[in-house]
Scaffold this motif. Structure first.
Motif, PDB file in Angstrom:
ATOM      1  N   GLY A  91      22.046  32.337  32.535  1.00 23.16           N
ATOM      2  CA  GLY A  91      20.886  33.112  32.975  1.00 23.16           C
ATOM      3  C   GLY A  91      19.598  32.596  32.375  1.00 23.16           C
ATOM      4  O   GLY A  91      19.484  31.418  32.032  1.00 23.16           O
ATOM      5  N   LEU A  92      18.643  33.494  32.239  1.00 25.13           N
ATOM      6  CA  LEU A  92      17.321  33.141  31.711  1.00 25.13           C
ATOM      7  C   LEU A  92      17.100  33.769  30.346  1.00 25.13           C
ATOM      8  O   LEU A  92      17.521  34.896  30.106  1.00 25.13           O
ATOM      9  CB  LEU A  92      16.221  33.644  32.645  1.00 25.13           C
ATOM     10  CG  LEU A  92      16.098  33.004  34.007  1.00 25.13           C
ATOM     11  CD1 LEU A  92      15.005  33.695  34.817  1.00 25.13           C
ATOM     12  CD2 LEU A  92      15.793  31.531  33.882  1.00 25.13           C
ATOM     13  N   VAL A  93      16.403  33.033  29.498  1.00 23.11           N
ATOM     14  CA  VAL A  93      15.928  33.570  28.225  1.00 23.11           C
ATOM     15  C   VAL A  93      14.413  33.568  28.323  1.00 23.11           C
ATOM     16  O   VAL A  93      13.793  32.516  28.490  1.00 23.11           O
ATOM     17  CB  VAL A  93      16.390  32.716  27.025  1.00 23.11           C
ATOM     18  CG1 VAL A  93      15.838  33.287  25.728  1.00 23.11           C
ATOM     19  CG2 VAL A  93      17.904  32.620  26.987  1.00 23.11           C
ATOM     20  N   VAL A  94      13.809  34.760  28.264  1.00 24.63           N
ATOM     21  CA  VAL A  94      12.363  34.915  28.397  1.00 24.63           C
ATOM     22  C   VAL A  94      11.806  35.342  27.051  1.00 24.63           C
ATOM     23  O   VAL A  94      12.179  36.388  26.526  1.00 24.63           O
ATOM     24  CB  VAL A  94      12.012  35.968  29.481  1.00 24.63           C
ATOM     25  CG1 VAL A  94      10.511  36.107  29.628  1.00 24.63           C
ATOM     26  CG2 VAL A  94      12.656  35.606  30.810  1.00 24.63           C
ATOM     27  N   VAL A  95      10.920  34.515  26.487  1.00 22.99           N
ATOM     28  CA  VAL A  95      10.291  34.825  25.203  1.00 22.99           C
ATOM     29  C   VAL A  95       8.806  35.037  25.455  1.00 22.99           C
ATOM     30  O   VAL A  95       8.108  34.140  25.914  1.00 22.99           O
ATOM     31  CB  VAL A  95      10.502  33.674  24.183  1.00 22.99           C
ATOM     32  CG1 VAL A  95       9.801  33.995  22.868  1.00 22.99           C
ATOM     33  CG2 VAL A  95      11.974  33.409  23.966  1.00 22.99           C
ATOM     34  N   ASN A  96       8.348  36.259  25.174  1.00 24.08           N
ATOM     35  CA  ASN A  96       6.934  36.627  25.282  1.00 24.08           C
ATOM     36  C   ASN A  96       6.520  37.216  23.943  1.00 24.08           C
ATOM     37  O   ASN A  96       6.973  38.301  23.578  1.00 24.08           O
ATOM     38  CB  ASN A  96       6.700  37.668  26.377  1.00 24.08           C
ATOM     39  CG  ASN A  96       6.967  37.140  27.758  1.00 24.08           C
ATOM     40  OD1 ASN A  96       6.755  35.977  28.032  1.00 24.08           O
ATOM     41  ND2 ASN A  96       7.441  38.002  28.641  1.00 24.08           N
ATOM     42  N   LEU A 122       8.650  38.131  36.756  1.00 19.49           N
ATOM     43  CA  LEU A 122      10.009  38.070  37.273  1.00 19.49           C
ATOM     44  C   LEU A 122      10.359  39.443  37.818  1.00 19.49           C
ATOM     45  O   LEU A 122      10.229  40.448  37.108  1.00 19.49           O
ATOM     46  CB  LEU A 122      11.001  37.706  36.162  1.00 19.49           C
ATOM     47  CG  LEU A 122      10.816  36.367  35.471  1.00 19.49           C
ATOM     48  CD1 LEU A 122      11.715  36.282  34.248  1.00 19.49           C
ATOM     49  CD2 LEU A 122      11.108  35.248  36.433  1.00 19.49           C
ATOM     50  N   ASP A 123      10.768  39.516  39.084  1.00 18.27           N
ATOM     51  CA  ASP A 123      11.231  40.769  39.674  1.00 18.27           C
ATOM     52  C   ASP A 123      12.714  40.896  39.382  1.00 18.27           C
ATOM     53  O   ASP A 123      13.483  39.958  39.626  1.00 18.27           O
ATOM     54  CB  ASP A 123      10.986  40.783  41.185  1.00 18.27           C
ATOM     55  CG  ASP A 123       9.508  40.797  41.527  1.00 18.27           C
ATOM     56  OD1 ASP A 123       8.707  41.257  40.685  1.00 18.27           O
ATOM     57  OD2 ASP A 123       9.147  40.351  42.627  1.00 18.27           O
ATOM     58  N   LEU A 124      13.110  42.056  38.887  1.00 20.38           N
ATOM     59  CA  LEU A 124      14.503  42.274  38.515  1.00 20.38           C
ATOM     60  C   LEU A 124      15.211  43.164  39.526  1.00 20.38           C
ATOM     61  O   LEU A 124      14.576  43.919  40.266  1.00 20.38           O
ATOM     62  CB  LEU A 124      14.584  42.892  37.115  1.00 20.38           C
ATOM     63  CG  LEU A 124      13.878  42.115  36.003  1.00 20.38           C
ATOM     64  CD1 LEU A 124      14.068  42.808  34.663  1.00 20.38           C
ATOM     65  CD2 LEU A 124      14.376  40.682  35.940  1.00 20.38           C
ATOM     66  N   ALA A 125      16.516  43.081  39.543  1.00 19.66           N
ATOM     67  CA  ALA A 125      17.331  43.819  40.508  1.00 19.66           C
ATOM     68  C   ALA A 125      17.196  45.331  40.355  1.00 19.66           C
ATOM     69  O   ALA A 125      17.367  46.064  41.326  1.00 19.66           O
ATOM     70  CB  ALA A 125      18.794  43.413  40.365  1.00 19.66           C
ATOM     71  N   ASP A 126      16.852  45.814  39.174  1.00 18.08           N
ATOM     72  CA  ASP A 126      16.723  47.260  38.972  1.00 18.08           C
ATOM     73  C   ASP A 126      15.353  47.799  39.395  1.00 18.08           C
ATOM     74  O   ASP A 126      15.044  48.961  39.176  1.00 18.08           O
ATOM     75  CB  ASP A 126      17.013  47.627  37.518  1.00 18.08           C
ATOM     76  CG  ASP A 126      16.013  47.047  36.530  1.00 18.08           C
ATOM     77  OD1 ASP A 126      15.049  46.375  36.960  1.00 18.08           O
ATOM     78  OD2 ASP A 126      16.196  47.263  35.315  1.00 18.08           O
ATOM     79  N   VAL A 130       9.314  41.694  34.706  1.00 11.70           N
ATOM     80  CA  VAL A 130       9.114  41.178  33.359  1.00 11.70           C
ATOM     81  C   VAL A 130       8.076  40.066  33.446  1.00 11.70           C
ATOM     82  O   VAL A 130       8.158  39.209  34.327  1.00 11.70           O
ATOM     83  CB  VAL A 130      10.438  40.605  32.788  1.00 11.70           C
ATOM     84  CG1 VAL A 130      10.208  39.917  31.454  1.00 11.70           C
ATOM     85  CG2 VAL A 130      11.473  41.695  32.654  1.00 11.70           C
ATOM     86  N   SER A 131       7.117  40.093  32.548  1.00 14.72           N
ATOM     87  CA  SER A 131       6.139  39.013  32.492  1.00 14.72           C
ATOM     88  C   SER A 131       6.814  37.743  32.007  1.00 14.72           C
ATOM     89  O   SER A 131       7.679  37.786  31.137  1.00 14.72           O
ATOM     90  CB  SER A 131       5.000  39.367  31.533  1.00 14.72           C
ATOM     91  OG  SER A 131       4.297  40.486  32.002  1.00 14.72           O
TER      92      SER A 131
END
Length: 162
Positions: A91-96, A122-126, A130-131
């Motif tokens: 998957g993705l790892v997003v660090v902000n 990022l548009d999520l399934a729920d 997320v920026s």
């Protein structure tokens, strides 16, 4: 339990021929380093430029306050400079800033970098978003290219899961 060749929920994982792939903002990192160095040089020059009499007027609390402010600027710069998005097999790892989120491929529906937006989302399934500060609008073509690459990975993960 899924077979070793399958990802979570029995879904095939994204092929890892081009993974992991990490995107980072260039402009923000250059600005943090550039402004940080300029601020350090100016403050050091000002301190050295003060005479001994002026430097002696600073008590310990004032000196500690100046050091704490410098450390605060450093921490903020470090947080801005560490933004990244890493596409991995799972998957993705997003660090902000100081927050790290791990998202499975099936959680990510789409990625967008709208015109004039400061960064991608990022548009999520729920239904939430997320920026993704790794894709800064100010980075121009590099950010748009990165979003296209990530979009292709998301699409590939979606089509392989169907």
């Amino acid at each position: 339990m899924p077979a070793a060749s399958e990802g979570p929920e029995g879904r095939p994982p994204v092929p890892d021929a081009d993974l992991p792939r990490t995107w980072r903002p260039m402009g923000v990192r250059l600005a943090v380093v550039g402004f940080g160095l300029v601020l350090l040089v100016v403050c050091a020059a000002a301190w050295i430029g003060f005479g001994d009499e002026t430097r002696a007027k600073f008590n310990i609390l004032q000196r500690l306050t100046l050091l704490a402010m410098g450390a605060g600027f450093g921490v903020i710069g470090w947080a801005l400079g560490r933004a990244r998005v890493t596409a991995e097999r799972a998957g993705l790892v997003v660090v902000n800033g100081f927050r790290t989120r791990r998202l499975a491929w099936e959680q990510v529906v789409a990625v967008h970098l709208r015109s004039g937006a400061p960064w991608a989302t990022l548009d999520l399934a729920d239904g939430t978003s997320v920026s993704a500060m790794a894709f800064q609008g100010s980075d121009g073509k590099a950010a748009r290219d990165g979003v296209r690459e990530l979009r292709a990975l998301i699409d590939r993960a979606g089509s392989e899961g169907s």
